[in-house]
Structures are given as structure tokens and as C-alpha cells.
Design a protein around this motif. Structure first.
Motif, PDB file in Angstrom:
ATOM      1  N   UNK A  82      33.145  68.016 -26.679  1.00 31.30           N
ATOM      2  CA  UNK A  82      32.037  67.534 -27.217  1.00 31.30           C
ATOM      3  C   UNK A  82      30.685  68.942 -27.522  1.00 31.30           C
ATOM      4  N   UNK A  83      31.402  69.747 -26.735  1.00 31.54           N
ATOM      5  CA  UNK A  83      30.656  71.225 -26.734  1.00 31.54           C
ATOM      6  C   UNK A  83      31.170  72.193 -27.526  1.00 31.54           C
ATOM      7  N   UNK A  84      32.333  72.218 -27.932  1.00 32.95           N
ATOM      8  CA  UNK A  84      33.881  72.509 -28.456  1.00 32.95           C
ATOM      9  C   UNK A  84      32.901  72.167 -29.737  1.00 32.95           C
ATOM     10  N   UNK A  85      33.465  70.919 -29.965  1.00 33.90           N
ATOM     11  CA  UNK A  85      33.254  70.293 -31.264  1.00 33.90           C
ATOM     12  C   UNK A  85      32.283  70.535 -32.329  1.00 33.90           C
ATOM     13  N   UNK A  86      31.161  71.074 -31.494  1.00 37.22           N
ATOM     14  CA  UNK A  86      29.813  71.205 -32.014  1.00 37.22           C
ATOM     15  C   UNK A  86      29.658  72.962 -32.195  1.00 37.22           C
ATOM     16  N   UNK A 116      34.551  65.056 -21.306  1.00 36.28           N
ATOM     17  CA  UNK A 116      33.892  65.039 -22.089  1.00 36.28           C
ATOM     18  C   UNK A 116      32.778  66.165 -22.880  1.00 36.28           C
ATOM     19  N   UNK A 117      32.889  66.343 -22.144  1.00 37.18           N
ATOM     20  CA  UNK A 117      31.250  67.452 -22.689  1.00 37.18           C
ATOM     21  C   UNK A 117      31.823  68.264 -22.722  1.00 37.18           C
ATOM     22  N   UNK A 118      33.338  69.237 -22.092  1.00 34.50           N
ATOM     23  CA  UNK A 118      33.443  70.286 -23.010  1.00 34.50           C
ATOM     24  C   UNK A 118      33.846  69.494 -24.356  1.00 34.50           C
TER      25      UNK A 118
END
Length: 173
Positions: free
Chosen positions: A9-13, A5-7
Motif C-alpha cells: 500500500x505504501x508503494x501504491x501511494x 500488505x503495508x509495503x
């Protein structure tokens, strides 16, 4: 918090950051954002800065997460006492950052920082992701009194998403 999930969300940002900077005109970048004293360009740098800071926060958790909890509690109290100088550095750093980087270099910096965070996150052991420390809650609304290493990896995207809503850019394609 789940590592994948963290990976994601960082890619979305990262994708959002690229889109915002690629579509923004010079005039839009110079416009004031909503609810801050920064222009859109300065706020975009501040959003990037949240990821840059996360790299250092990871190091702090690795250190303080192995010490007795009272040590990080005392450190957080000390940092909370220095909120005014922190706020000044935070504000002025985000004012000057775009002058140093500019939009194109900001995008490249975001890529390098997120790539580094991905590599670090992949290398973390599960037990280390559960370690944590106390944080100065007066420094940022997304700092909790106690944060795990997983929370610290999640923090910059919370920060990014919050500030994205303050931009006054026309991002309709």
C-alpha cells in the motif's frame, strides 16, 4: 495487519503521488480542493506530511508500547486537550510546506520517507508490531483509541487515500 500488505500500500501511494504531481499543471495545483481550505498543492503536501508524521508515531509506539497502558492513555488525553493548537499547526504547516518544497522536492521527499518506512518496517520484530498505545482520537479520524505499531505503519496510507479523493486534479491521461 500483514507486513507485506503495508509495503504494497505504501508503494501504491508512492506511485499515485508521483503520478498526481507529474500530471498536474500549475493552475491545477493552485485550485482549491474539495472539502478543505487547502489548494491541491497544499493538500498534496498534507498527504506527504502524513507519512512524515508516521516516522515519529513509530518512535512513540516503541516508547509507550513498553510502558504501562495507563501512561499512553494519559498522554492521549493530554494531546486530545491540545487539539486546537494541533489543528492550527497542521493547517498552517500544510499551507507553507509547498512553498518550501515545491512539487519536485515533494516527490523526492515522499520517496525518502517511504524508503525509510520500508526499512523500519522490515526491521520490526513481530512482537513489536503487536505492541501499541493510546492515541488522541480528536487529532485525526484514522487514529483509533488504541493503535498497534502495525496500525501506525498503515495509518499514513489511510490518510493518503482519504485526502486523494478531495483533490480536484484532472488525472486522466
Amino acid at each position: 495487519m500483514d507486513r507485506q500488505v503495508i509495503h504494497e500500500e505504501m508503494e501504491r501511494a508512492r506511485a499515485g503521488f508521483h503520478e498526481l504531481l507529474s500530471r498536474a499543471t500549475e493552475a491545477e495545483l493552485g485550485q482549491m480542493s474539495k472539502g478543505t481550505r487547502w489548494t491541491n498543492e497544499q493538500l498534496l503536501f498534507h498527504m506527504l506530511f502524513g507519512y512524515m508524521i508516521a516516522r515519529n508515531l513509530v518512535i512513540l509506539v516503541r516508547l509507550f508500547g513498553r510502558l504501562p497502558v495507563g501512561v499512553s492513555r494519559g498522554f492521549a488525553v493530554l494531546l486530545n486537550a491540545s487539539t486546537k493548537p494541533f489543528d492550527a499547526v497542521n493547517y498552517w504547516g500544510s499551507c507553507g510546506g509547498p512553498r518550501v518544497f515545491g512539487p519536485r522536492r515533494m516527490t523526492a521527499k515522499m520517496d525518502r520517507v517511504i524508503d525509510g518506512l520500508h526499512r523500519r518496517l522490515d526491521a520490526e520484530r513481530e512482537e513489536d508490531l503487536r505492541r501499541g498505545m493510546h492515541y488522541p482520537t480528536r487529532w485525526d479520524p484514522f487514529f483509533a483509541d488504541f493503535m498497534t505499531l502495525a496500525d501506525v505503519y498503515h495509518f499514513p496510507t489511510q490518510h493518503f487515500d482519504f485526502h486523494r479523493r478531495q483533490l480536484t486534479l484532472d488525472t486522466r491521461g
